[in-house]
Motif scaffolding. Structure first.
Motif, short mmCIF file in Angstrom:
data_model
loop_
_atom_site.label_atom_id
_atom_site.label_comp_id
_atom_site.label_asym_id
_atom_site.label_seq_id
_atom_site.Cartn_x
_atom_site.Cartn_y
_atom_site.Cartn_z
N ILE A 21 4.01 11.85 14.14
CA ILE A 21 2.99 12.52 13.31
C ILE A 21 1.99 11.47 12.84
O ILE A 21 2.36 10.45 12.25
N GLY A 22 0.71 11.73 13.09
CA GLY A 22 -0.35 10.78 12.74
C GLY A 22 -0.65 9.80 13.85
O GLY A 22 -0.11 9.90 14.97
N GLN A 23 -1.52 8.86 13.59
CA GLN A 23 -1.88 7.76 14.50
C GLN A 23 -2.49 8.28 15.81
O GLN A 23 -2.28 7.69 16.87
N ARG A 24 -3.25 9.36 15.75
CA ARG A 24 -3.85 9.91 16.98
C ARG A 24 -4.85 8.95 17.61
O ARG A 24 -5.05 8.97 18.83
N LYS A 25 -5.49 8.10 16.78
CA LYS A 25 -6.46 7.16 17.34
C LYS A 25 -5.80 6.15 18.26
O LYS A 25 -6.43 5.63 19.17
N LEU A 26 -4.51 5.88 18.01
CA LEU A 26 -3.79 4.92 18.83
C LEU A 26 -3.04 5.57 19.98
O LEU A 26 -3.05 5.08 21.10
N ILE A 27 -2.37 6.68 19.68
CA ILE A 27 -1.45 7.26 20.68
C ILE A 27 -1.81 8.68 21.08
O ILE A 27 -1.05 9.34 21.78
N GLY A 28 -2.98 9.15 20.63
CA GLY A 28 -3.46 10.45 21.09
C GLY A 28 -3.88 10.36 22.54
O GLY A 28 -3.79 9.30 23.18
N PRO A 29 -4.36 11.46 23.13
CA PRO A 29 -4.73 11.49 24.55
C PRO A 29 -5.67 10.37 24.97
O PRO A 29 -5.56 9.84 26.08
N LEU A 158 -0.72 8.10 6.28
CA LEU A 158 -0.54 9.51 6.62
C LEU A 158 -1.31 10.37 5.61
O LEU A 158 -1.26 10.13 4.41
N SER A 159 -2.01 11.37 6.12
CA SER A 159 -2.77 12.28 5.26
C SER A 159 -1.81 13.24 4.57
O SER A 159 -0.62 13.35 4.91
N ARG A 160 -2.32 13.99 3.62
CA ARG A 160 -1.49 14.99 2.92
C ARG A 160 -0.91 15.99 3.91
O ARG A 160 0.28 16.31 3.87
N ASP A 161 -1.77 16.49 4.80
CA ASP A 161 -1.29 17.47 5.78
C ASP A 161 -0.22 16.87 6.69
O ASP A 161 0.76 17.56 7.04
N GLU A 162 -0.38 15.62 7.07
CA GLU A 162 0.60 14.97 7.93
C GLU A 162 1.93 14.76 7.21
O GLU A 162 3.01 14.94 7.79
N LEU A 163 1.87 14.42 5.93
CA LEU A 163 3.10 14.25 5.15
C LEU A 163 3.83 15.58 4.99
O LEU A 163 5.07 15.64 5.04
N LEU A 191 5.16 14.38 -2.61
CA LEU A 191 4.14 13.49 -2.08
C LEU A 191 3.76 12.42 -3.11
O LEU A 191 3.55 11.26 -2.76
N ARG A 192 3.70 12.82 -4.37
CA ARG A 192 3.30 11.86 -5.41
C ARG A 192 4.35 10.77 -5.58
O ARG A 192 4.03 9.58 -5.65
N LEU A 193 5.61 11.15 -5.63
CA LEU A 193 6.67 10.18 -5.88
C LEU A 193 6.94 9.28 -4.68
O LEU A 193 7.43 8.17 -4.83
N SER A 194 6.62 9.75 -3.49
CA SER A 194 6.84 8.93 -2.30
C SER A 194 5.65 8.04 -1.99
O SER A 194 5.73 7.14 -1.16
N GLY A 195 4.51 8.30 -2.64
CA GLY A 195 3.36 7.41 -2.53
C GLY A 195 2.81 7.26 -1.13
O GLY A 195 2.29 6.21 -0.77
N GLY A 196 2.90 8.31 -0.31
CA GLY A 196 2.34 8.23 1.05
C GLY A 196 3.25 7.57 2.07
O GLY A 196 2.88 7.42 3.22
N ASP A 197 4.44 7.16 1.64
CA ASP A 197 5.41 6.49 2.52
C ASP A 197 6.31 7.55 3.14
O ASP A 197 7.11 8.19 2.44
N GLY A 198 6.21 7.75 4.45
CA GLY A 198 6.98 8.78 5.12
C GLY A 198 8.48 8.59 4.97
O GLY A 198 9.24 9.55 4.83
#
Length: 428
Positions: A21-29, A158-163, A191-198
């Motif tokens: 999930i995420g990182q489409r700029k690196l591993i997307g098509p 990771l964006s909110r939607d990705e999280l 999301l708040r307590l994890s601070g963006g860390d998956g």
């Protein structure tokens, strides 16, 4: 409680690149890494990004895609000996007809120079394909020799939607979570307590699920998550990506003449256990870079703070840090010297071929004196006011002004002196 001792992040770790999930700029098509591995190439690289965005997972899957042996090291535990053992042992060196193994080093920024140097030869000779993971800016933490032999790829937060996707997929995939019949009424606290860390997000999700012992379905609310987590600890990791973000906010507050904000960001660092000498050293840099000759005492204050902190330590050192921070924040500001040296370096790089004028050259031998070295040099102390006008730059740069005094009381005095000495010459 779950009977599986494997943490949730490991149980739901993606098994293919498309599952990440995420990182489409690196591993997307059309991603840079996707194109490289589809062409059968896997360069040595540094994966730079905040915690919990998938650096380790990506490294594992890249090795799988190109069918390479995968050897993992942690920079916390590994030293030069362990690095050399990995490179020299069977499976740690590419054999004829075999591709080199992938050596993954987590937190590579923790390696010192000698540890990083131990990797150079193996990377350069193609004995290994290095994948280093770091939360720190590689420009600061990875030495230039190793950096020049690797590609740096930036992993985005990771964006909110990705999280939210991370949470939803875990609930659907994991047997333990499925057994809880989970519905999520609100994602905000997770999301708040994890601070963006998956990784933290999944660990928190499992903690909440494990705390639910009733037979009825589990409804995840912000109140429930907050109660289970007990408290939202200040998000600052002195060895993580927040290290530079918080110190950046602190320095910008000092530069912006806001003592209140500066004290707040300093307090954030202090309660997180930041090295007080690091804070003091950064204030010393700011005293020269952003205050300079607008108040030369600022640099003396900051320099003394470094020594005082080393002498007395904490917690008393917080008082010294506070005093100096307030002094720097409320001091007049000037970056004139900072701008001047950067301009001078840029000019020097373009004009390094220009000779030193003869009158400024050293003349230790008779031949040099005969050639005119030092001739026509005017000794300032032999003239009225200890000053005499003469050219001190290469002839082609005569009159080229680099230093422009700032607009403050102290540098106004400097400007008046320069106007008296060099007014027409440099245009002051």
């Amino acid at each position: 409680m779950t009977t599986d001792s494997t943490p949730l992040p490991e149980r739901v770790r993606p098994r293919t690149l498309d599952q990440i999930i995420g990182q489409r700029k690196l591993i997307g098509p059309n991603g840079a890494l996707r194109r490289a591995i589809e062409a059968g190439r896997l360069p040595s690289m540094i994966l730079w990004g905040p915690p919990g965005v998938g650096k380790t997972t990506l490294a594992l899957l890249l090795a799988e895609v190109v069918k390479r042996p995968f050897i993992a090291l942690s920079a916390i535990n590994a030293g030069v000996k362990e690095i050399r053992d990995v490179i020299s042992r069977p499976g740690g060196t590419a054999m004829p007809g075999m591709f080199p193994p992938v050596v993954f080093i987590d937190e590579i920024h923790r390696f010192n120079k000698s540890q990083q140097d131990a990797l150079l030869g193996a990377v350069e000779r193609g004995q290994i394909t290095l994948i280093g993971a770091t939360t720190e800016n590689p420009s600061f933490e990875v030495n230039s020799a190793l950096l020049s032999r690797t590609q740096v790829y930036i992993l985005e937060p990771l964006s909110r939607d990705e999280l939210i996707q991370v949470v939803d997929r875990a609930i659907k995939q994991d047997a333990f979570l499925q057994s809880k019949s989970i519905t999520v009424e609100s994602y905000d606290a997770l999301l708040r307590l994890s601070g963006g860390d998956g990784r933290k997000l999944l660990n928190l999700l499992e903690l909440v699920a494990s705390a639910h012992v009733l037979a009825e379905p589990l409804a995840i609310t912000d109140e429930l998550v907050t109660n289970v987590a007990q408290q939202n600890i200040a998000r600052y990791d002195k060895s993580g990506e927040q290290h530079y973000d918080i110190i950046s906010a602190f320095i910008k507050s000092l530069r912006g003449s806001d003592p209140n904000a500066a004290l707040y960001w300093m307090a954030r660092m202090i309660i997180a256990g930041e090295d007080p000498v690091f804070i003091a050293r950064r204030m010393l840099i700011l005293a020269s870079e952003d205050i300079g000759n607008a108040n030369p005492t600022a640099m003396i204050m900051a320099s003394e703070a470094v020594q005082a902190i080393k002498a007395i330590g904490m917690p008393e050192g917080r008082i010294i840090l506070s005093q100096v921070a307030v002094y720097l924040a409320t001091s007049p500001k000037s970056n004139a010297s900072y701008v001047a040296i950067d301009d001078a370096i840029a000019l020097a790089e373009k004009t390094a071929h220009l000779p030193v004028p003869l009158h400024l050259r050293n003349a230790p031998t008779k031949l040099m004196k005969q050639l005119g070295y030092g001739n026509e040099y005017l000794y300032a102390h032999a003239h009225e006011g200890n000053f005499v006008q003469q050219n001190f730059l290469p002839d082609d740069l005569q009159g080229h002004k680099l230093y422009e005094p700032g607009h403050n009381a102290r540098e106004a005095e400097i400007r008046r002196s320069l106007q008296k000495w060099w007014g027409e010459w440099y245009g002051y």
